[in-house]
Design an enzyme around this catalytic site. Structure first.
Site, PDB file in Angstrom:
ATOM      1  N   CYS A   6       0.677  -1.183   0.188  1.00  0.00           N
ATOM      2  CA  CYS A   6       0.000   0.029  -0.119  1.00  0.00           C
ATOM      3  C   CYS A   6       0.771   1.062  -0.032  1.00  0.00           C
ATOM      4  CB  CYS A   6      -0.953  -0.059   1.090  1.00  0.00           C
ATOM      5  SG  CYS A   6      -2.163  -1.045   0.995  1.00  0.00           S
ATOM      6  N   PHE A   7       2.235   1.224  -0.231  1.00  0.00           N
ATOM      7  CA  PHE A   7       3.087   2.310  -0.302  1.00  0.00           C
ATOM      8  C   PHE A   7       2.802   3.388   0.788  1.00  0.00           C
ATOM      9  CE2 PHE A   7       1.349   1.194  -4.533  1.00  0.00           C
ATOM     10  CZ  PHE A   7       2.063   0.141  -4.584  1.00  0.00           C
ATOM     11  N   CYS A   8       2.603   2.671   2.162  1.00  0.00           N
ATOM     12  CA  CYS A   8       2.324   3.455   3.323  1.00  0.00           C
ATOM     13  C   CYS A   8       1.397   4.903   3.104  1.00  0.00           C
ATOM     14  CB  CYS A   8       3.583   4.444   3.655  1.00  0.00           C
ATOM     15  SG  CYS A   8       4.909   3.379   4.219  1.00  0.00           S
ATOM     16  N   ASN A   9       0.293   4.467   2.186  1.00  0.00           N
ATOM     17  CA  ASN A   9      -0.968   5.158   1.913  1.00  0.00           C
ATOM     18  C   ASN A   9      -2.205   4.270   1.902  1.00  0.00           C
ATOM     19  OD1 ASN A   9      -2.766   7.005   0.794  1.00  0.00           O
ATOM     20  ND2 ASN A   9      -1.273   7.669  -0.762  1.00  0.00           N
TER      21      ASN A   9
END
Length: 652
Positions: free
Chosen positions: A253-256
């Site tokens: 989730c790419f820190c999102n």
């Protein structure tokens, strides 16, 4: 304008009333780091002049709005022009712009906005004076001094100048055109990919209809891939195969989490269900794990990003990788038959049952006392409630508490072990240590403390050793560490919700520090078939230098001989001597099998995992060998296995 170089310690607090209007903060990214979608920077002027256009009937739309642009990603190709878009705060990441150094960014603040910032705490470097036993502190006056806690990373800051020199020589406009063309080509190409049955291969994630204005996408392509039957390839599978091809992707989730849930269509109920622990026996999805598809839905995505150093050759390599690894295309074999792509699920359908029951015997037995260190082979060995006696009974832990394995410390394969049952001693040797280490196996021989640790979602009670043992292992593997021995296992947790035959973690057996099961079995014939394929790849020029692997590369407990390659895939249970074993299915291989010794030097390559991925891949797993368990509660005099014993499998 002021620049603060300790962004991660920065907090904004707006709790002021000026001329009767509350100060509010509107923050938005210039470019979404999940999808690459770019927000129109006119949002700055809209929020400052006419916030009701965005906020509609919100009770806050009449307040005084200040604007923060998160340009950490957007600055790499299109930094905001603050003369046109007078934001009060702009966040910048130098790593995103230059690719170096990591962890260094900036907060740009307008002078008139600086006086509104307050901190509710202080730490080193931000205080002019303080008194320890009363509530008195005088903070430093400069805004950058007030928010830069601790010592600034001055060595990294010095490198920023060289990064700007590169950007200025290339020009930002040229970088934007270059990266945009690469990303556009990849998006268009991925959307055209079809399986042989006409099914779409790729789902792209990007901007969607919204009252918030979007512009074109940035140099980021985020996607997930589907099989011909419409099921999803997991992002971990894509990442693993990409690394074998020398391609580095980011997945998850790419820190999102917000954008991730939005684009993947995950509701709050879905997210809570994914992370829930059911009755203490099934662990859910958390960051960095391998649960990439749950209930038929992806939990994350795959992202490829382009920068000023990216080339068309990079793009071509990436597209070729996707086509060869994930697209099912009609290929004619030598006899003209239509062949499917190489990710066909493993099956024993059509295999002669007589072959499954043909003569097999144990060729070798190997014990690995210390997790990830070298093992030793024996002719005869006792079994116990955790598997082979003393197998994976010890592990090495770093000073920071990290469990060390060959994946992170390849030098561990140089550490050789052996156990003398009569003397009750574990012997350990290393080419980096002149003295052979002798460790007493008796329970009263511990020289360190006792503690509980968590390993692979299982809690263990362990005993430590004194400084002499710690110093020996620290020298052997080249970093400070300690040796721990398992004395008991407190609980068992399943990391896989599906108990179906094929891929499953052992739920019921007591385990030492093994990853999945008590035993691993490898077939000598299966290894020979793999070596034949490796030789064939060399002849066809697919890979580089010749590679032949020994069964020990896979760290098996049992190497067996007899029968046809891969017949072990179909075994449900088997009998060796008077011992009964249950198959838990295939062993999921990782890059650890690509580490090997040559002339006492640790070497790495893409093989044999790359070749295994071409024909032993199913549902995101690369399977080779099978996992076994047998539940021995109280070992007796007959709880032994010997080299040469016949194996009687049952596939029913």
């Amino acid at each position: 304008m002021y620049i603060s170089l300790r962004l991660h310690n920065f907090f904004l607090k707006f709790a002021y009333l000026i001329a009767g209007n509350a100060h509010n903060l509107f923050a938005f990214p210039s470019e979404c780091n999940f999808s690459g979608s770019k927000f129109n920077l006119d949002l700055v002027n809209i929020m400052k002049k006419n916030p009701a256009r965005i906020l509609d009937s919100s009770p806050y739309h009449e307040g005084c709005w200040m604007v923060l642009i998160d340009a950490a990603k957007g600055c790499a190709t299109q930094p905001p022009d603050l003369s046109k878009y007078p934001a009060d705060f702009v966040v910048v990441s130098f790593y995103k712009i230059f690719g170096y150094p990591t962890g260094l960014g900036a907060l740009i603040i307008r002078n008139d906005a600086a006086k509104l910032l307050k901190k509710t705490y202080f730490s080193g470097g931000t205080v002019a004076a303080s008194i320890a036993d009363i509530d008195f502190v005088r903070r430093r006056q400069g805004i950058e001094e007030l928010f830069e806690d601790g010592t600034a990373s001055f060595l990294s800051i010095a490198s920023v100048r060289h990064g700007f020199n590169i950007i200025n020589s290339l020009t930002v406009s040229a970088i934007f055109r270059h990266t945009a063309s690469l990303a556009t080509y990849v998006r268009k190409t991925l959307l055209t990919l079809r399986h042989e049955n006409g099914a779409v291969v790729c789902t792209l994630y990007g901007s969607s209809p919204s009252k918030v204005p979007f512009e074109e996408s940035g140099p980021v392509v985020t996607f997930n891939l589907k099989r011909p039957d419409g099921s999803w390839f997991g992002y971990r599978e894509v990442e693993k195969l990409a690394s074998l091809s020398g391609i580095q992707l980011r997945t998850g989730c790419f820190c999102n989490p917000g954008a991730c849930a939005k684009y993947l269509g995950l509701s709050h109920l879905d997210l809570l269900s994914n992370i829930e622990v059911y009755f203490g026996v099934q662990a859910g999805h958390v960051c960095w794990d391998d649960n990439d598809v749950i209930n038929g839905t992806p939990t994350g995505a795959v992202r490829v990003s382009f920068g000023y150093m990216s080339t068309y050759e990079d793009v071509k390599k990436f597209i070729d990788f996707i086509k060869s690894s994930f697209v099912s295309l009609p290929n004619l074999s030598a006899n003209g038959n239509l062949m499917r792509a190489s990710f066909i699920p493993l099956s024993t359908e059509g295999v002669d049952r007589k072959l499954l029951a043909s003569n097999h015997f144990i060729k070798s037995i190997t014990i690995y006392p210390i997790k990830s260190c070298a093992g030793f082979s024996v002719e005869r060995w006792p079994l116990c409630s955790t598997g082979l006696l003393h197998d994976r009974e010890w592990l090495v832990r770093s000073q920071a508490g990290e469990i060390l394995t060959q994946k992170k410390v390849p030098e561990m394969c140089l550490v050789r072990t052996s156990v003398d049952l009569k003397q009750e001693i574990l012997f350990v040797e290393s080419p980096h240590c002149k003295v052979k280490l002798s460790i007493n196996l008796k329970p009263d021989s511990y020289t360190g403390g006792k503690e509980e640790i968590d390993v692979l979602a299982q809690r263990y009670e362990v005993h430590g050793y004194g400084d002499e043992v710690s110093l020996w292992f620290s020298k052997a593997i080249g970093r400070p560490c300690t040796l721990l021995r398992s004395s008991s296992s407190k609980s068992r947790v399943c990391l896989n919700k599906s108990k179906s035959f094929g891929i499953c973690r052992d739920l019921d057996s007591r385990l030492n520090f093994t990853n999945e099961a008590q035993y691993l079995l490898i077939s000598e014939e299966s290894v020979s078939d793999l070596n034949r394929r490796l030789s064939s790849n060399i002849k066809e020029g697919i890979y580089g230098a010749p590679v032949q692997v020994n069964p020990m590369r896979f760290r098996p407990n049992f190497v067996i001989s007899g029968g046809e390659p891969y017949t072990e895939d179909g075994w449900r249970n088997l009998k060796i001597g008077n011992q009964h074993f249950t198959s838990l299915g295939g062993c999921n291989r990782c890059q650890m099998i690509n580490i090997f010794l040559k002339d006492e030097q640790v070497q790495k390559s893409n093989e044999p995992l790359a070749t295994l991925a071409s024909y032993r891949r199913t549902k995101g797993k690369i399977l080779f060998g099978i996992l076994l368990k047998n539940n021995i509660l109280e070992p007796d005099a007959d709880s032994y296995l010997e080299v040469g014993q016949e194996i009687h499998p049952n596939s029913e």
